[in-house]
Design a protein around this motif. Sequence first.
Motif, short mmCIF file in Angstrom:
data_model
loop_
_atom_site.label_atom_id
_atom_site.label_comp_id
_atom_site.label_asym_id
_atom_site.label_seq_id
_atom_site.Cartn_x
_atom_site.Cartn_y
_atom_site.Cartn_z
N GLN A 12 -3.23 -4.23 -8.21
CA GLN A 12 -2.82 -4.36 -6.17
C GLN A 12 -2.08 -4.02 -6.07
OE1 GLN A 12 -5.48 -6.91 -4.52
NE2 GLN A 12 -5.34 -5.66 -2.58
N CYS A 13 -0.97 -3.72 -5.30
CA CYS A 13 -0.13 -3.94 -4.99
C CYS A 13 0.26 -5.36 -4.26
CB CYS A 13 1.35 -2.79 -4.21
SG CYS A 13 0.38 -2.39 -2.57
N CYS A 16 -0.65 -4.68 0.13
CA CYS A 16 -1.99 -4.19 -0.31
C CYS A 16 -2.57 -4.28 1.54
CB CYS A 16 -2.70 -4.19 -1.29
SG CYS A 16 -4.13 -3.27 -1.12
N TRP A 18 -5.48 -4.84 2.74
CA TRP A 18 -6.82 -5.51 1.96
C TRP A 18 -6.33 -6.83 1.48
CZ3 TRP A 18 -11.50 -3.23 2.66
CH2 TRP A 18 -12.16 -2.00 3.50
N HIS A 36 -2.88 4.22 10.50
CA HIS A 36 -4.04 3.04 9.42
C HIS A 36 -5.20 2.95 10.44
CE1 HIS A 36 -4.35 -0.86 8.05
NE2 HIS A 36 -5.61 -0.86 8.17
N CYS A 61 -2.49 4.05 -2.05
CA CYS A 61 -2.06 3.47 -2.18
C CYS A 61 -0.68 3.83 -1.78
CB CYS A 61 -1.13 3.19 -3.27
SG CYS A 61 0.12 1.89 -3.65
N HIS A 62 0.46 2.93 -0.21
CA HIS A 62 1.10 2.54 0.14
C HIS A 62 2.55 2.76 -0.47
CE1 HIS A 62 0.86 -1.03 0.50
NE2 HIS A 62 1.92 -1.14 0.34
N GLU A 63 2.47 2.48 -1.99
CA GLU A 63 3.55 2.65 -2.58
C GLU A 63 4.21 3.96 -3.38
OE1 GLU A 63 3.08 -0.73 -5.07
OE2 GLU A 63 4.28 -2.05 -3.46
N HIS A 68 -4.48 5.60 -6.05
CA HIS A 68 -6.11 5.36 -4.76
C HIS A 68 -5.51 3.45 -4.34
CE1 HIS A 68 -7.82 8.16 -7.64
NE2 HIS A 68 -9.12 8.34 -6.01
N CYS A 69 -5.90 3.55 -3.46
CA CYS A 69 -5.27 2.21 -3.01
C CYS A 69 -6.61 0.81 -3.72
CB CYS A 69 -5.56 1.70 -1.48
SG CYS A 69 -5.02 0.64 -1.31
N TRP A 72 -8.68 -0.60 -1.91
CA TRP A 72 -10.07 -0.01 -1.00
C TRP A 72 -10.96 0.43 -1.82
CZ3 TRP A 72 -10.93 5.12 -2.48
CH2 TRP A 72 -12.20 5.45 -2.38
N THR A 111 -8.60 -5.36 8.42
CA THR A 111 -7.23 -4.83 7.51
C THR A 111 -6.53 -4.83 8.76
OG1 THR A 111 -7.71 -2.48 7.80
CG2 THR A 111 -8.17 -4.37 5.69
#
Length: 128
Positions: A12-13, A16, A18, A36, A61-63, A68-69, A72, A111
Motif C-alpha cells: 500500500q502506498c 492511499c 483507504w 473520488h 492506485c493513484h501513484e 490496483h489500489c 481497495w 474514505t
Amino acid sequence: MSSTWKLKRTAQCKKCPWRVDVDPHDIPNGYNVAKHQELARTIAKPGDLSQVGQPLQAMACHETDDAHCVGWLSHQLGRGNNIPLRLRMMSCENSMNLRLRGEQHACFEDTLVAAMRDGAAPVDLGVD
C-alpha cells in the motif's frame, strides 16, 4: 500460455485514501472530490453474485497507471466480500504478498470523510 497473473503492486502506498491517517487532499498529482466519489462504482455489494463473469470494476492506485489500489484490494477481498474479485484473485500468484500500512477505513464512504469536511457536497453513493 499461463492462466496465472501477478499484481504489479503489493504494498500500500503512503498516501492511499483507504488509510485512516491520510487526508485525501494530500494525494499526489491533485485531488478531485468528484472523481473520488465516482469510485463508488468499484465497490461491490457484499456477497453479490450478479457481476460474476462481468468485467471487474477496480480502483487503480493513484501513484501508477496500471496497478490496483492495495487498500481497495484488501477491503474488497475482506469485509467488502467482492465475489468476482475473490474469484479473479484465485489465479493471482502474489496475492499473499499484500501489505497494508496502518489502520484502514471500514468502508468506502469513510474514505470521503475528509473531503466532505472541506465543504464538498455529499452524494448518494448507492453502496451499503
